[in-house]
Design a protein around this motif. Sequence first.
Motif, mmCIF file in Angstrom:
data_model
loop_
_atom_site.group_PDB
_atom_site.id
_atom_site.type_symbol
_atom_site.label_atom_id
_atom_site.label_comp_id
_atom_site.label_asym_id
_atom_site.label_seq_id
_atom_site.Cartn_x
_atom_site.Cartn_y
_atom_site.Cartn_z
ATOM 1 N N ARG A 6 0.827 -1.209 0.000
ATOM 2 C CA ARG A 6 0.000 0.000 0.000
ATOM 3 C C ARG A 6 0.859 1.256 0.000
ATOM 4 O O ARG A 6 0.353 2.348 -0.086
ATOM 5 N N HIS A 19 -1.583 7.500 -9.176
ATOM 6 C CA HIS A 19 -1.503 6.039 -9.115
ATOM 7 C C HIS A 19 -2.892 5.422 -9.267
ATOM 8 O O HIS A 19 -3.080 4.506 -10.062
ATOM 9 N N THR A 20 -3.855 5.924 -8.524
ATOM 10 C CA THR A 20 -5.186 5.317 -8.555
ATOM 11 C C THR A 20 -5.846 5.488 -9.918
ATOM 12 O O THR A 20 -6.555 4.592 -10.369
ATOM 13 N N VAL A 23 -4.407 2.852 -12.036
ATOM 14 C CA VAL A 23 -5.045 1.567 -11.736
ATOM 15 C C VAL A 23 -6.389 1.483 -12.464
ATOM 16 O O VAL A 23 -6.713 0.473 -13.083
ATOM 17 N N GLY A 40 -10.936 0.282 -7.575
ATOM 18 C CA GLY A 40 -9.580 0.675 -7.938
ATOM 19 C C GLY A 40 -9.272 2.121 -7.590
ATOM 20 O O GLY A 40 -8.155 2.457 -7.208
ATOM 21 N N HIS A 44 -7.267 2.910 -1.947
ATOM 22 C CA HIS A 44 -6.096 3.555 -1.341
ATOM 23 C C HIS A 44 -6.500 4.712 -0.426
ATOM 24 O O HIS A 44 -5.723 5.100 0.443
ATOM 25 N N ASP A 74 -3.972 -6.605 1.711
ATOM 26 C CA ASP A 74 -2.789 -5.764 1.917
ATOM 27 C C ASP A 74 -2.192 -5.970 3.304
ATOM 28 O O ASP A 74 -0.971 -6.063 3.462
ATOM 29 N N LYS A 111 -6.157 -5.969 -7.479
ATOM 30 C CA LYS A 111 -4.794 -6.078 -6.924
ATOM 31 C C LYS A 111 -3.762 -6.237 -8.039
ATOM 32 O O LYS A 111 -2.673 -5.657 -7.979
ATOM 33 N N ASP A 114 -3.316 -2.884 -9.622
ATOM 34 C CA ASP A 114 -2.544 -2.043 -8.715
ATOM 35 C C ASP A 114 -1.053 -2.364 -8.846
ATOM 36 O O ASP A 114 -0.222 -1.461 -8.972
ATOM 37 N N GLN A 117 0.371 -1.047 -12.088
ATOM 38 C CA GLN A 117 0.629 0.393 -12.039
ATOM 39 C C GLN A 117 1.847 0.705 -11.185
ATOM 40 O O GLN A 117 2.632 1.606 -11.518
#
Length: 150
Positions: A6, A19-20, A23, A40, A44, A74, A111, A114, A117
């Motif tokens: 994470r 980042h998100t 994703v 997605g 986070h 996670d 996942k 994620d 990315q």
Amino acid sequence: GEDSSRNHFPRHQRQPWNHTVGVAHVLADLKLDVDSLAVGLLYHAVTNGAILDLVEEEFGAAICQMVEAILEIDDHLHHQYHHQSSQQWQAENCRKMMVSVAGDVRVILVKLADQTQILRSLVENADLYQPEQLQDVAEETIDIYAPLAE
């Protein structure tokens, strides 16, 4: 170092939303449903139970359950894979745990998106990381995520 899956946001990014959104693009490329895209984008941002309650209130129980499953995965990955001596044995246990906790294949796909990315960001910005950090992420990807992607 960055030992939790994470916490792999590249240090140079001022906005973790980069980042998100990445994703979400991976998930859209896979042509997943709107709930998967929402997960997605959201997971986070969830840092405590109050935010999780808000996710359920605003987006519904199905999305909330998928976010909870990813957070549990996670947590397990952080405590099992990164803090045990035999990473190969632990990787197999982590993969089994991910499948059992997920309850919905879309959780695994989020996942994987994620991790994709994370890898893209690391490749684009490898000069900002210590070689050990890059090696750790590469090993985690090979040990845990690559077998799940098959």
